[in-house]
Motif scaffolding. Structure first.
Motif, PDB file in Angstrom:
ATOM      1  N   ASN A 146      41.131  -5.246  38.453  1.00 51.21           N
ATOM      2  CA  ASN A 146      42.368  -6.032  38.507  1.00 51.21           C
ATOM      3  C   ASN A 146      42.778  -6.403  39.927  1.00 51.21           C
ATOM      4  N   TYR A 178      44.647   3.886  28.849  1.00 55.23           N
ATOM      5  CA  TYR A 178      45.157   3.872  30.227  1.00 55.23           C
ATOM      6  C   TYR A 178      45.047   2.470  30.816  1.00 55.23           C
ATOM      7  N   THR A 179      43.893   1.841  30.647  1.00 51.53           N
ATOM      8  CA  THR A 179      43.663   0.498  31.173  1.00 51.53           C
ATOM      9  C   THR A 179      44.649  -0.501  30.583  1.00 51.53           C
ATOM     10  N   TYR A 180      44.814  -0.472  29.274  1.00 57.59           N
ATOM     11  CA  TYR A 180      45.690  -1.409  28.584  1.00 57.59           C
ATOM     12  C   TYR A 180      47.111  -1.349  29.122  1.00 57.59           C
ATOM     13  N   VAL A 228      39.895   0.620  37.174  1.00 56.36           N
ATOM     14  CA  VAL A 228      40.995  -0.257  36.762  1.00 56.36           C
ATOM     15  C   VAL A 228      41.521  -1.026  37.979  1.00 56.36           C
ATOM     16  N   ALA A 236      38.122   6.318  36.618  1.00 56.00           N
ATOM     17  CA  ALA A 236      39.045   5.560  35.781  1.00 56.00           C
ATOM     18  C   ALA A 236      40.020   4.759  36.631  1.00 56.00           C
ATOM     19  N   CYS A 237      40.670   5.424  37.553  1.00 58.26           N
ATOM     20  CA  CYS A 237      41.683   4.774  38.377  1.00 58.26           C
ATOM     21  C   CYS A 237      41.064   3.712  39.287  1.00 58.26           C
ATOM     22  N   LEU A 252      40.301   6.078  28.173  1.00 58.23           N
ATOM     23  CA  LEU A 252      40.323   5.135  29.290  1.00 58.23           C
ATOM     24  C   LEU A 252      40.847   3.771  28.856  1.00 58.23           C
ATOM     25  N   GLU A 273      47.457  -2.342  32.852  1.00 58.48           N
ATOM     26  CA  GLU A 273      47.396  -3.805  32.986  1.00 58.48           C
ATOM     27  C   GLU A 273      48.680  -4.472  32.521  1.00 58.48           C
TER      28      GLU A 273
END
Length: 185
Positions: free
Chosen positions: A174, A127-129, A170, A166-167, A124, A132
């Motif tokens: 943000n 994916y987040t990094y 995020v 997860a999706c 995760l 973003e």
């Protein structure tokens, strides 16, 4: 009013064996209120993803066609940069960085980011990094970013809750809209 009915009137369904069947049944999917999703009507849309985005000629052409059929009809241009099995990290780090360069140089006002479902489950933080990083690049050129909420891969239904969390996590962290594409599956 920019509420678009995304119900499928006719579709071709592909099975895991490579067989196809065509049906005329209506598949009910929620209405999507684009006025809530986007502050302005997009005119140039970029889809970044993998085979979940480009299969069946890609989401871009279908999205463009649906927009043209709406009331009122919307004229827009769409493109996609997709590679089979790619994660957002793969798109960001490939040489040359085609997705990044298109996003910052080609005048897109909306970018739809589709991460790999397996990358969301496996890491995760990764994916987040990279989500973003793409979101910041979009913001830097005045484009709106959205996250494409994919379905799980065939045979991996036990991961769908993790992918959704997860999706949506995020997106919420943000303040970026999440498009629930997985509702159609």
């Amino acid at each position: 009013d920019l509420r678009v009915d995304l119900r499928v009137r006719s579709a071709t369904y592909y099975t895991g064996t490579g067989e196809a069947s065509t049906g005329a049944d209506t598949v009910d999917v929620d209405f999507v209120d684009f006025e809530d999703l986007l502050p302005a009507v997009p005119r140039k849309v970029l889809f970044i993803g993998n085979s979940l985005t480009y299969w069946n000629d890609g989401l871009g052409p279908h999205f463009q066609a649906m927009a043209a059929l709406g009331e009122p009809a919307l004229e827009l241009v769409s493109n996609h940069i997709c590679r089979g099995g790619y994660s957002l990290q793969d798109h960001w780090t490939e040489e040359p960085p085609e997705a990044y360069e298109a996003l910052v140089n080609d005048g897109y006002d909306w970018v739809v980011l589709q991460g790999s479902p397996s990358s969301m489950v496996a890491d995760l933080g990764n994916y987040t990094y990279y989500a973003e990083r793409f979101m910041a690049a979009a913001d830097g050129v005045g484009a709106t970013a959205s996250l494409f909420l994919p379905h799980s891969y065939e045979g991996e239904d036990e991961y769908i809750d993790t992918i959704i969390e997860a999706c949506e996590g995020v997106g919420a962290a943000n303040d970026v809209p999440v498009i629930p594409i997985n509702q159609a599956w």
